[in-house]
Design a protein around this motif. Structure first.
Motif, short mmCIF file in Angstrom:
data_model
loop_
_atom_site.label_atom_id
_atom_site.label_comp_id
_atom_site.label_asym_id
_atom_site.label_seq_id
_atom_site.Cartn_x
_atom_site.Cartn_y
_atom_site.Cartn_z
N LEU A 172 13.93 51.55 -38.81
CA LEU A 172 14.13 50.13 -39.14
C LEU A 172 13.58 49.91 -40.54
O LEU A 172 12.37 49.88 -40.73
N HIS A 173 14.48 49.76 -41.52
CA HIS A 173 13.96 49.76 -42.89
C HIS A 173 14.48 48.62 -43.74
O HIS A 173 14.22 48.55 -44.93
N PHE A 174 15.27 47.71 -43.14
CA PHE A 174 15.72 46.56 -43.94
C PHE A 174 14.62 45.50 -43.92
O PHE A 174 14.04 45.23 -42.87
N PRO A 175 14.36 44.89 -45.07
CA PRO A 175 13.30 43.87 -45.09
C PRO A 175 13.66 42.68 -44.21
O PRO A 175 14.84 42.39 -44.00
N GLY A 176 12.63 42.01 -43.68
CA GLY A 176 12.86 40.83 -42.84
C GLY A 176 13.40 41.19 -41.48
O GLY A 176 14.00 40.36 -40.79
N HIS A 177 13.18 42.43 -41.08
CA HIS A 177 13.76 42.94 -39.83
C HIS A 177 13.31 42.12 -38.62
O HIS A 177 14.13 41.63 -37.84
N ASN A 178 11.98 41.98 -38.43
CA ASN A 178 11.47 41.27 -37.25
C ASN A 178 11.84 39.79 -37.28
O ASN A 178 12.18 39.21 -36.26
N LEU A 179 11.78 39.22 -38.49
CA LEU A 179 12.11 37.80 -38.62
C LEU A 179 13.56 37.56 -38.16
O LEU A 179 13.85 36.60 -37.45
N ARG A 180 14.45 38.48 -38.55
CA ARG A 180 15.86 38.35 -38.17
C ARG A 180 16.00 38.34 -36.64
O ARG A 180 16.71 37.51 -36.08
N TRP A 181 15.29 39.26 -35.97
CA TRP A 181 15.39 39.32 -34.50
C TRP A 181 14.85 38.04 -33.87
O TRP A 181 15.45 37.49 -32.96
N ILE A 182 13.71 37.57 -34.38
CA ILE A 182 13.11 36.35 -33.80
C ILE A 182 14.06 35.17 -33.98
O ILE A 182 14.34 34.41 -33.04
N LEU A 183 14.60 35.05 -35.21
CA LEU A 183 15.54 33.93 -35.48
C LEU A 183 16.77 34.04 -34.58
O LEU A 183 17.27 33.03 -34.07
N THR A 184 17.25 35.27 -34.36
CA THR A 184 18.44 35.44 -33.52
C THR A 184 18.14 34.99 -32.08
O THR A 184 18.97 34.34 -31.45
N PHE A 185 16.94 35.37 -31.59
CA PHE A 185 16.59 34.96 -30.22
C PHE A 185 16.53 33.43 -30.11
O PHE A 185 17.03 32.85 -29.15
N ILE A 186 15.90 32.80 -31.12
CA ILE A 186 15.80 31.34 -31.09
C ILE A 186 17.22 30.74 -31.13
O ILE A 186 17.55 29.81 -30.40
N LEU A 187 18.06 31.34 -32.00
CA LEU A 187 19.44 30.87 -32.14
C LEU A 187 20.16 30.94 -30.79
O LEU A 187 20.82 29.99 -30.37
N LEU A 188 19.99 32.07 -30.09
CA LEU A 188 20.67 32.23 -28.80
C LEU A 188 20.21 31.15 -27.81
O LEU A 188 21.01 30.56 -27.08
N PHE A 189 18.89 30.88 -27.81
CA PHE A 189 18.37 29.88 -26.88
C PHE A 189 18.94 28.49 -27.20
O PHE A 189 19.39 27.76 -26.31
N VAL A 204 23.76 40.71 -34.08
CA VAL A 204 22.53 41.50 -34.01
C VAL A 204 22.83 42.94 -33.60
O VAL A 204 22.21 43.88 -34.07
N VAL A 205 23.84 43.13 -32.75
CA VAL A 205 24.25 44.50 -32.38
C VAL A 205 24.76 45.23 -33.63
O VAL A 205 24.40 46.38 -33.91
N TYR A 206 25.61 44.51 -34.37
CA TYR A 206 26.20 45.07 -35.59
C TYR A 206 25.10 45.44 -36.58
O TYR A 206 25.06 46.54 -37.13
N TYR A 207 24.19 44.51 -36.77
CA TYR A 207 23.07 44.74 -37.71
C TYR A 207 22.26 45.97 -37.29
O TYR A 207 21.93 46.83 -38.11
N HIS A 208 21.97 46.05 -36.00
CA HIS A 208 21.15 47.17 -35.51
C HIS A 208 21.84 48.51 -35.79
O HIS A 208 21.21 49.46 -36.26
N ASN A 209 23.14 48.55 -35.54
CA ASN A 209 23.87 49.81 -35.78
C ASN A 209 23.90 50.19 -37.25
O ASN A 209 23.78 51.35 -37.60
N ILE A 210 24.07 49.16 -38.11
CA ILE A 210 24.10 49.46 -39.55
C ILE A 210 22.73 49.95 -40.02
O ILE A 210 22.62 50.89 -40.79
N GLU A 211 21.68 49.31 -39.49
CA GLU A 211 20.34 49.67 -39.95
C GLU A 211 19.98 51.10 -39.54
O GLU A 211 19.51 51.89 -40.35
N THR A 212 20.24 51.43 -38.28
CA THR A 212 19.85 52.78 -37.85
C THR A 212 20.77 53.83 -38.47
O THR A 212 20.38 54.99 -38.56
N SER A 213 21.96 53.43 -38.92
CA SER A 213 22.84 54.42 -39.57
C SER A 213 22.67 54.40 -41.07
O SER A 213 23.30 55.17 -41.78
#
Length: 1578
Positions: A103-120, A158-167
């Protein structure tokens, strides 16, 4: 239908308003047109709908704006799906790393937290749309469909982002950039339009839209930030990044720090690990290495920096507990703050449960219809947040999300706290180890600090600190939880809530009192169990002696006596445990009882509805938890304070002085380089008197120096003083360090100094073999090589010089056999020779050998002297210092140092001493039994003996894995033989040990078992009855109130609570009594089983044949008595109680929910299946990890105790660095096992909690639906929901306890395995009356055609031996090691299997005698001296048969009278464990005295004088001849000259008698073997 469609508006409007204005009645509302009869349209299809009205511009049409909002989501789904499914066009830019978790893109954790809040927020938007649309005439899809699309798109993003980041393909992120921009713009348009049309904060949809604008804006800025930092687009040169070291390392498998937030929170990365665990057992290889940040070294450096910072702050007090606490907080405080924050958040979220239950029950009671949306803007209804939350279904969904979030955060809090604790433990252990390396020797030898204390510090205190850090967040979280809980109760129930809270709070100190009593009881139990273990250990170590002397019953009763004391304190422990369990269960019942009864009776017009009652019930359950935790947290805190105090004392203890020994220009005239001490005064303790004084010696370089002198004159101390282990009060030690080390000519000393100061230089490495051999818990080869490079030729030469080949041949795995702790599975001589071999193998300049011949027979000594010391060392020009008692080797010495009483008596060559100290020289000559001319001659170099030792210690090794504790399934050993394949083993691993469980419960007896089962079932039935009655009571109150309202009569009488409260009180009291009964029954069962199993085990073991002890490692038997008994004593009852409680709670909860809403059963089935598989997989992994955790702890603790014991050797070799490295490896492997175990526990808990949350959701939805349509009383809805919440709490406890129980039942299984041991046959054919009282009076022995073997499946060790020994004869038996001499002596005692022939003593065949009688009428002295802790009197005469005068007489014969007289207490002087406070020689003499005390007519000495110096031995020989003139004495001889005066000599070889005659006759025969022995012994 057609009619309805013709005029929809008129019909719908009528229906809606009927429904809204009428009193809430579900039946009437059921007329509302259902969605199936309504036609669906995106914008709704009422005729007067404003949906298609675009007069004010297209953007002012609400439906159009919503349609516009769908565009970005559709765009994202169209673009990303092909990419996700097709895969990437090119894989070239992928960095090849082991894990796809980089996981090497900056703001990684913030993005996940924001996505969770967005989903809620999107879920809320969908729900709001559905609820507000529920009052319209037709379905307006645009209210919730765009939000649904947005929900899909957010997940896709978020799925798309995760795949791009790990690849690592950042260019593809451009799609997300467009998406966030579009979504932000469209949402902003909608928000602006709401503002224009006067929609404000009072409308929920307005707030949600505003939130979404902010979230999309933040996600857009995160995306722009990635471009800014990584420059993958719009910039010429993208930034290159490298994956972290950990991820490039294929060995790192612990991924928690590296995975994304979702995987972190749900431990998703553990799935593959737990799945593979089911396929093959987990070992250290499977769990891999620790990530760098968690390694002990990293944490130690961090801790050390903190310590240094503390030191610099307050220089006057560098150490002390305060500074240690500060350092710990400085180094590990950060994650604790995070954990505490998580904990407080989770606790606050926990209150959502009771509040939602209250809301749901309340609204269900009112028919769930409080919605009166009056506001219609842009053609649709808007609702406020109050109206939104007044829907029971909405509350159910919110409760579901709150539970998910609360459980996830709570587990995260636990994980962070435990991980911090584990890191801290590793750091402190490393710190302690580094301190041990610096400890001064006097600390250890003067008993200020024992190895046991240090091991306790490592094993117990570091764990106490780890647990404290784990429980630490509770200290802050509990007050918050209690305060909020009490406030909410007050809000619900008013003043009566405080009464209930007071009950709980008043009982909390009682709880604390019980907890302190519990820990006291535990401490006293621990003391007794340590004492029992000490006795058991002594009994097992001396079992051979006990059997030979027929003392089993004495030691059996001694151990039983201590066990009785232990059982008494165990009873106290069990009592307090049962009180504690009882209070845990009873306090909430008592609190609820007082609160509700008071509430019902005192507050007359109080609201006593189901919603209030069940919310309060849940709150009480929440409140009780922190108050129970309180006691354990306080206890843990106290323990941690004590541990830090101990740690601070240890860290401030005396260190060894870093002696800069001088490197001299030799001052003496002759130009030999040498090592010397001038004017040295040395002491062990700084205050103590000098142990060595006036030391002036020189040790010539490259030559052999011998140090001789009587026992206790300071020879060993001199070596240690030279090595810098003693405190030097004055004088100088010169080390000649400038000589290159080893033949290569390089200086290989670890201290390669850059700025060599000619005056001061540290000494190099010294190969040192201590007097008490020190061995590592490793293979024989590793012990000899001792971390040096392996050189096959040299290794073989060393093995040969130390005559180790024959010993290696009989070990089960040759030189790859593991040596047990302290060399437990080797004989004294083997230990000594391995220790010497280590010194010979090293390539150091200087070799110190401290009495290397003490445990060796004459042949071995000669061989070692010739081949090892003279050939390998002296010819290599190594400097050798040899301390010895064997004066016959003096002619080989180049330099001799004679010591007396801590001073140097004389030094020089043998010739010098002959000239100047002729008396001393003569004295030596007589001792050596040598003639003058022989003294000058070299010892005869005898042919290399091929030592026949096939049976020497074969007995000790017939079991394959000597050291592997037979943890696994002794029951199955017989069944699962070699042909057994992996699948059946795996099947075995997945199965619960039901047999062991049955064994455990059946040991409880016929009365307790039914009591146990019935009381548990009754208790839980009553618990359900209490809650059911509460539901009935509150429902009746509600219906009575509604009746009153309907009749509208003010004269109606008040509702009468008294009948209800009476039944409620009776049920509660019954529940409390049953709680007490169950808790006592469980603990009582535990006690009874513990008592029975230990008694059976001790009986079996002490009567087992000798063969059993020779084939079963001692450690393994001891483990049964220590760890396994402890598990059965203290752990199983608690686990059993917990398991039965959580299981029955879950079962009763599911039963109640199913009773309330049978529909729930349909959903229960898939959940149950999932649950079953999760627990099945978890149990296997958990057990493996638990065992790994335990098994990795063992080498770590062993390494500590080994280091403490071999400190002088390690420092002499200068091997501190290597041992530190080893420690780090051991610590890391223990920590990684602990971390994986923690992660596995969290994995389980998160999954179980999620299943629990699903149960709550399903229960809520089904009961709400049933209540609305079938008139289910709101009391029962409350009951169902309260129980559903309980399920989510207890599910994971059930599985965790099941896993624990499985591991703990292993103890029962292993003990059961030992209970199958066959006992020796103690019965004889003769009755006591047939045996003469004084048998054997004469001591005549006839041996007729005797053949003996150790076991029925082994070769015979004596073959057809016949001999006749007349009364009073002195017989000497000699032969090479392994010729069957000792077996011969054991045959008299029936310790070996006599399968042919017989032994007749005084006319009675010994095979017919009862064993006890036979063994008590003979005496033997063994080769290894065994003393027991206690008094001297107990050691000489445990049966208490003799008078003091008889004991003194025996001591006089054994030359010990003056020694014992000098001791405080005389005969009652204390002997420490193993007789450590006496020298080896003195111990042997005590054993002689013990045999003299018995005054039997047959007396056997088995190499009994091996560790006594020659002078004492000569005296003893004479005494034996005179004191035993009229007794038969059989002497098995080590040194042949001791049997020259015997009446008969038997020479043995390979189990047969080779020669049998008088010694003088044999000596006259030229070719006799005996003569060659005597010749060699000169």
């Amino acid at each position: 239908m057609p009619g309805r469609e013709a005029n929809p508006a008129a019909f719908s409007a009528a229906t809606v308003y009927v429904c809204v204005d009428a009193p809430p009645s579900p039946a009437r509302c059921a007329q509302r047109p259902s969605s199936s009869t309504m036609s669906l349209a995106f914008c709704g299809n009422e005729n007067n709908s404003a949906a298609y009205n675009v007069e004010k511009g297209v953007l002012n049409n609400g439906c159009f704006v919503d349609a516009l909002n769908v565009v970005p989501h559709v765009f994202l789904l169209f673009i990303t799906f092909p990419i996700l499914f097709i895969g990437w066009g090119s894989q070239s830019s992928k960095v090849h790393i082991h894990h796809s978790t980089w996981l090497h893109f900056p703001g990684h954790n913030l993005r996940w937290i924001l996505t969770f809040i967005l989903l809620f927020v999107l879920v809320c938007e969908i729900a709001e749309g559905i609820v507000s649309d529920g009052v319209s005439e037709s379905r307006h899809l645009h209210l919730y469909m765009p939000a649904g699309m947005a929900f899909l798109a957010a997940i896709t993003s978020v799925v798309y982002y995760h795949n791009i980041e790990t690849s690592n393909f950042p260019k593809l992120l451009i799609a997300l950039l467009f998406y966030w921009t579009l979504a932000f713009i469209t949402k902003t348009i909608k928000f602006v339009k709401f503002c224009d049309n006067g929609v404000g904060f009072s409308q929920l949809r307005f707030c949600l839209t505003g939130l979404l604008v902010i979230l999309y804006g933040m996600l857009l800025s995160v995306e722009i930030n990635v471009i800014r930092v990584r420059r993958y687009v719009f910039f010429k040169t993208p930034k290159e990044v490298k994956p972290p070291e950990d991820l490039q390392d294929l060995g790192v498998r612990f991924l928690q720090p590296f995975v994304n937030l979702l995987s972190k929170g749900t431990y998703w990365w553990m799935n593959t690990f737990i799945k593979t665990a089911h396929k093959k057992p987990i070992d250290l290889k499977a769990i891999g290495k620790l990530p760098i940040a968690m390694r002990a070294l990293t944490n130690y450096i961090r801790l050390n920096e903190a310590f240094e910072a503390q030191k610099n702050k307050r220089s006057p007090y560098p150490q002390g507990s305060k500074s240690i606490w500060c350092a710990l907080c400085w180094a590990f405080g950060r994650p604790l703050v995070l954990s505490s924050t998580f904990r407080i958040l989770a606790d606050l979220l926990g209150f959502a449960g009771p509040l939602c239950i209250s809301g749901i029950v309340h609204h269900v009671g009112k028919g769930n219809n409080t919605i009166r949306p009056q506001i219609k803007i842009l053609g649709v209804f808007f609702i406020s947040s109050q109206e939104f939350l007044a829907n029971a279904y909405v509350l159910a969904v919110l409760l579901f999300f709150a539970l998910l979030l609360q459980r996830t955060i709570l587990q995260a809090s636990y994980y962070v706290a435990i991980e911090t604790g584990i890191n801290l433990r590793g750091a402190i252990q490393t710190k302690i180890y580094n301190k041990i390396m610096q400890l001064s020797t006097s600390n250890m030898s003067m008993g200020e600090m024992t190895a046991g204390q240090i091991c306790n510090l490592v094993a117990i205190d570091t764990n106490q600190l780890m647990w404290f850090f784990f429980l630490c967040p509770n200290l802050w979280a509990m007050p918050v939880q209690i305060i909020v809980g009490v406030l909410l109760l007050y809000y619900l129930l008013g003043i009566s809530a405080l009464i209930g809270a007071v009950v709980i709070i008043v009982l909390a100190p009682v709880q604390y009192f019980v907890a302190t009593k519990l820990s006291q009881a535990q401490r006293s139990t621990l003391e007794y169990s340590n004492e029992r273990l000490k006795k058991t250990n002594e009994m097992l170590r001396g079992i051979k002696l006990l059997k030979l002397y027929a003392w089993e019953h004495i030691f059996h009763s001694s151990v039983e006596e201590t066990r009785q004391k232990e059982m008494t304190s165990l009873k106290a422990f069990a009592l307090y445990t049962s009180i504690s369990i009882f209070m845990n269960a009873a306090i909430p019942i008592a609190a609820v009882l007082t609160t509700f009864v008071v509430h019902a009776h005192l507050t007359g017009n109080a609201d006593f509805s189901p919603s209030v009652a069940f919310a309060s019930l849940s709150l009480f359950h929440i409140l009780v938890t922190p108050l129970f935790l309180l006691s354990s947290v306080v206890r843990s805190t106290v323990k941690a304070l004590v541990s830090v105090q101990k740690l601070s004392e240890f860290l401030s203890s005396e260190e060894i002085g870093e002696e800069h020994d001088k490197c001299s220009e030799p001052r003496c005239a002759d130009n030999h380089s040498k090592y010397q001490i001038t004017n040295g005064f040395f002491t062990w303790t700084p205050e103590g008197s000098a142990t060595l004084s006036n030391i002036d010696i020189r040790i010539p370089q490259g030559q052999l120096t011998m140090i001789v002198g009587q026992v206790g004159c300071g020879k060993s101390s001199l070596l240690l003083a030279t090595l810098g282990e003693m405190q030097k009060t004055s004088g100088n030690v010169f080390w000649n360090s400038s000589i290159p080390d080893s033949e290569t000519g390089e200086d290989v000393s670890p201290e390669k100094e850059t700025a060599v100061d000619t005056e001061v230089r540290k000494r190099g490495s010294v190969a040192y073999a201590s007097q008490k051999p020190w061995l590592l818990n490793a293979t024989v080869e590793e012990n000899i090589i001792f971390e040096s490079p392996f050189n096959k030729q040299r290794y073989k030469a060393v093995i040969d010089a130390c005559s180790l080949q024959p010993d290696i041949d009989i070990l089960p795995h040759g030189d790859q056999t593991q040596i047990g702790e302290r060399g437990i599975n080797l004989s004294g001589g083997q230990r000594q020779r391995i220790s010497v071999a280590r010194a010979l193998y090293q390539q150091t300049n200087v070799v110190f050998l401290d009495d290397p011949f003490s445990a060796l027979d004459i042949h071995l000594s000669d061989h070692l002297m010739q081949e090892g010391i003279l050939k390998m060392l002296r010819e290599d020009k190594r400097t050798i210092v040899l301390v010895t008692h064997k004066l016959q080797y003096l002619p080989h010495a180049d330099w001799i140092i004679t010591m007396k009483d801590g001073t140097i008596q004389r030094e020089g060559t043998l010739k010098d001493i002959q000239k100047s100290e002729s008396e001393l020289f003569e004295h030596w000559k007589t001792l050596m039994n040598r003639q003058d001319q022989e003294l000058e001659k070299e010892t005869i170099i005898e042919r290399k003996p091929v030592l026949e030792r096939k049976n020497l210690r074969r007995t000790r090794y017939s079991r394959e894995a000597l050291l592997k504790d037979d943890e696994e399934d002794e029951e199955e050993i017989t069944e699962s033989d070699d042909d057994d394949n992996l699948s059946s083993v795996l099947h075995q691993r997945a199965k619960m040990p039901w047999r062991a469980c049955g064994k455990y419960l059946s040991s409880a007896g016929i009365l307790l078992l039914p009591l146990l089962v019935l009381s548990q079932l009754l208790k839980h039935t009553v618990m359900v009855a209490i809650d059911y009655w509460l539901a009935q009571w509150t429902s009746d109150v509600i219906s009575a109130k509604s009746d009153v309202e309907q009749k509208n009569c003010s004269a109606c009488q008040e509702f009468n609570h008294s009948r209800y409260s009476r039944v409620f009180s009776i049920l509660c009291c019954l529940g409390i009594i049953l709680c007490l009964v169950t808790s006592i029954a469980v603990e009582w069962t535990g006690l009874k089983v513990a008592k029975k199993l230990h008694y059976c085990l001790l009986n079996k073991i002490i009567l087992a044949p000798m063969r059993f002890f020779e084939t079963t490692p001692l450690g393994s038997i001891l483990n049964r008595f220590s760890a396994d008994c402890n598990t059965i004593d203290q752990h199983i009852p608690a686990t059993l109680e917990c398991l039965s409680r959580s299981t029955l709670l879950c079962v009763s909860a599911l039963a109640v929910i199913s009773f309330v809403t049978p529909m729930f059963l349909i959903a229960l089935l898939p959940l149950a299946i999932i649950c079953y598989f999760i627990q099945k997989y978890f149990r296997v992994a958990s057990r493996d990890l638990q065992q790994l955790d335990d098994s990795t702890q063992l080498p770590l603790l062993c390494h500590f105790s080994e280091t403490v014991e071999g400190l002088t050797t390690i420092r002499a070799f200068r091997y501190e660095g290597r041992f530190r490295q080893k420690l780090l490896e051991y610590t890391d492997s223990n920590n990684i096992a602990s971390l994986f175990l923690t992660a596995a526990n969290r994995w389980l808990e998160v999954r179980m909690e999620y299943i629990g949350a699903c149960v709550v959701l399903i229960a809520a939805v089904t009961s709400i639906t049933k209540s609305l349509y079938n008139q289910l009383s709101s009391g029962l809805v409350g009951l169902g929901l309260t129980y559903a919440l309980m399920v989510s709490n207890y599910l994971n406890w059930m599985v965790r306890n099941l896993a624990d129980m499985e591991i703990q039942l292993g103890a029962v299984k292993r003990i059961n395995g030992l209970l199958k041991t066959e006992a020796e046959n103690y019965e004889g054919l003769l009755s006591p009356s047939q045996i003469p009282q004084n048998w054997p009076a004469r001591g005549e022995i006839q041996i007729q055609n005797l053949s003996v073997r150790y076991d029925s499946n082994l070769k015979p060790v004596l073959k057809h031996v016949s001999a006749h020994i007349s009364p009073g004869q002195k017989i000497g038996i000699c032969g090479r090691t392994g010729s069957g001499k000792s077996s011969f002596s054991l045959a008299f005692f029936r310790m070996v299997d006599t399968f042919e022939g017989r032994i007749i003593i005084d006319g009675i065949d010994i095979a017919k005698l009862p064993l006890q009688t036979l063994r008590s009428r003979l005496s033997i002295i063994l080769q290894d001296p065994i003393l027991f802790s206690g008094t001297i009197r107990f050691n000489l005469d445990p049966e208490k048969k003799c008078t003091d005068s008889m004991l003194w007489e025996a001591l006089e014969i054994a030359q010990l009278k003056h020694v014992v007289k000098a001791l405080p207490g005389g005969l009652d002087a204390i002997v420490t464990e193993g007789g450590e406070n006496f020298s080896q020689g003195q111990r042997q003499l005590f054993c002689l005295a013990r045999a003299f005390v018995r005054k039997t007519s047959i007396f056997i000495m088995d190499e009994a004088t091996a560790s006594i110096d020659m002078a004492t031995e000569n005296i003893l020989q004479k005494v034996v001849m005179t004191a035993f003139a009229d007794r038969t004495v059989v002497t098995i001889a080590h040194r042949v000259h001791t049997i020259l005066n015997a009446d008969l000599v038997i020479v043995m070889k390979r189990g047969v008698i080779l020669e049998y005659d008088k010694p003088e006759v044999l000596l006259e025969q030229e070719d006799s073997v005996f003569a060659s022995f005597v010749q060699a012994d000169k």
